[in-house]
Design a protein around this motif. Structure first.
Motif, PDB file in Angstrom:
ATOM      1  N   LEU A  59      -1.994-119.703 -21.608  1.00 15.16           N
ATOM      2  CA  LEU A  59      -1.909-121.097 -21.197  1.00 15.16           C
ATOM      3  C   LEU A  59      -3.307-121.684 -21.066  1.00 15.16           C
ATOM      4  N   THR A  60      -3.496-122.885 -21.619  1.00 18.88           N
ATOM      5  CA  THR A  60      -4.797-123.542 -21.485  1.00 18.88           C
ATOM      6  C   THR A  60      -5.008-124.113 -20.090  1.00 18.88           C
ATOM      7  N   HIS A  61      -3.924-124.385 -19.376  1.00 20.28           N
ATOM      8  CA  HIS A  61      -3.984-124.804 -17.977  1.00 20.28           C
ATOM      9  C   HIS A  61      -2.559-124.830 -17.436  1.00 20.28           C
ATOM     10  N   GLY A  62      -2.406-125.239 -16.183  1.00 17.18           N
ATOM     11  CA  GLY A  62      -1.129-125.044 -15.520  1.00 17.18           C
ATOM     12  C   GLY A  62      -0.248-126.256 -15.363  1.00 17.18           C
ATOM     13  N   PRO A 148      -7.591-113.425 -28.863  1.00 17.49           N
ATOM     14  CA  PRO A 148      -8.046-114.722 -28.340  1.00 17.49           C
ATOM     15  C   PRO A 148      -9.102-114.568 -27.255  1.00 17.49           C
ATOM     16  N   ARG A 149     -10.117-115.428 -27.317  1.00 18.83           N
ATOM     17  CA  ARG A 149     -11.196-115.425 -26.318  1.00 18.83           C
ATOM     18  C   ARG A 149     -11.099-116.673 -25.459  1.00 18.83           C
ATOM     19  N   ILE A 150     -11.275-116.483 -24.171  1.00 23.42           N
ATOM     20  CA  ILE A 150     -11.166-117.563 -23.197  1.00 23.42           C
ATOM     21  C   ILE A 150     -12.523-118.236 -23.004  1.00 23.42           C
ATOM     22  N   GLY A 159      -8.962-124.754 -13.729  1.00 24.63           N
ATOM     23  CA  GLY A 159      -8.866-123.609 -14.612  1.00 24.63           C
ATOM     24  C   GLY A 159      -8.580-123.956 -16.056  1.00 24.63           C
ATOM     25  N   SER A 160      -8.903-125.163 -16.463  1.00 32.16           N
ATOM     26  CA  SER A 160      -8.714-125.557 -17.856  1.00 32.16           C
ATOM     27  C   SER A 160      -9.606-124.704 -18.759  1.00 32.16           C
ATOM     28  N   VAL A 161      -9.030-124.250 -19.873  1.00 30.74           N
ATOM     29  CA  VAL A 161      -9.786-123.424 -20.813  1.00 30.74           C
ATOM     30  C   VAL A 161      -9.510-123.855 -22.244  1.00 30.74           C
ATOM     31  N   ALA A 162     -10.396-123.428 -23.130  1.00 33.91           N
ATOM     32  CA  ALA A 162     -10.116-123.413 -24.559  1.00 33.91           C
ATOM     33  C   ALA A 162      -9.825-121.973 -24.945  1.00 33.91           C
TER      34      ALA A 162
END
Length: 240
Positions: A59-62, A148-150, A159-162
């Motif tokens: 998940l890229t965020h919640g 996949p790399r965070i 906690g937003s990520v690509a």
């Protein structure tokens, strides 16, 4: 919908989730809305694959329009659902998002109504929060198909990520940016609405600039963007 070899999208330009098909199975990136479950099954059927071929969800965020079918999939298969530790509580429904004042400005009735109608049609009101997640951190490389790399991109949420998957030359950016503002209908690179810290969200985009092996930049809302990553941060800021 096949975007490229081993790269598929479910949903559409309003709300999207993605499948990475690689050696060892499938990695799901984001889980859209609850009703995208049927889209997931149709895409798997087209691939001649099943739920058993999925190895995990990242998940890229919640936010609710990204966790959609994740809990259903987890309960049915026992698969891990990965999310940055700073967004775990949001994905579990114990912490609500707090968008900055003005981050949803410019709302137009037509586009906003279409977003609401699509969300309701895809059972956005039936969101099931996660009861178990696997927390990840910036820099983690996950033991999933595509490795996949965070990349931490706090701003839209803490906690937003690509999610960078070099094997398919893809960068999944969630709501760190958008190419279609679902509230205004405006297209092109720009910040996402409903962002917790808009200034931080723009600043952290510079973390993506060094990436050179990316042909697909895939947001949670809007069309894919195929320009160079080196122009991404500047393009979003220009669209602010």
């Amino acid at each position: 919908m096949k975007l490229a070899p081993n790269l598929h999208r479910i949903g559409n330009d309003i709300v999207a989730a993605y499948l990475v098909v690689a050696d060892g199975g499938i990695t799901v990136v984001d889980a859209g809305l609850a009703g995208h479950w049927r889209n997931l099954q149709r895409e798997l059927t087209a691939l001649d694959m099943t739920l058993e071929d999925i190895r995990g969800v990242v998940l890229t965020h919640g936010d609710s329009d990204h966790i959609g079918f994740a809990e259903r999939l987890r309960l049915q298969t026992g698969l891990p659902v990965y999310i940055h530790a700073a967004d775990a509580a949001r994905a579990q429904g114990t912490e609500r998002y707090k968008p900055a004042p003005g981050s949803a400005s410019g709302l137009r009735p037509g586009p906003a109504a279409r977003f609401l109608a699509y969300s309701m049609g895809k059972q956005g009101w039936r969101t099931k929060y996660l009861t178990d997640v696997v927390p990840v951190a910036d820099g983690d490389v996950l033991d999933l198909p595509g490795s996949p790399r965070i990349i931490g991109l706090p701003g839209h949420s803490p906690g937003s990520v690509a999610v960078h998957v070099p094997g398919v030359k893809a960068l999944f950016v969630g709501d760190a940016l958008t190419t279609r503002n679902v509230l205004t209908g405006r297209t092109g690179l720009q910040p996402s609405p409903f962002t917790d810290d808009p200034a931080q969200a723009l600043e952290t985009l510079d973390r993506l600039t060094p990436l050179t092996d990316v042909e697909w930049i895939l947001p949670g809302h809007g069309t894919p963007w195929n320009g160079p990553v080196s122009e991404l941060a500047g393009g979003v800021r220009a669209g602010a």
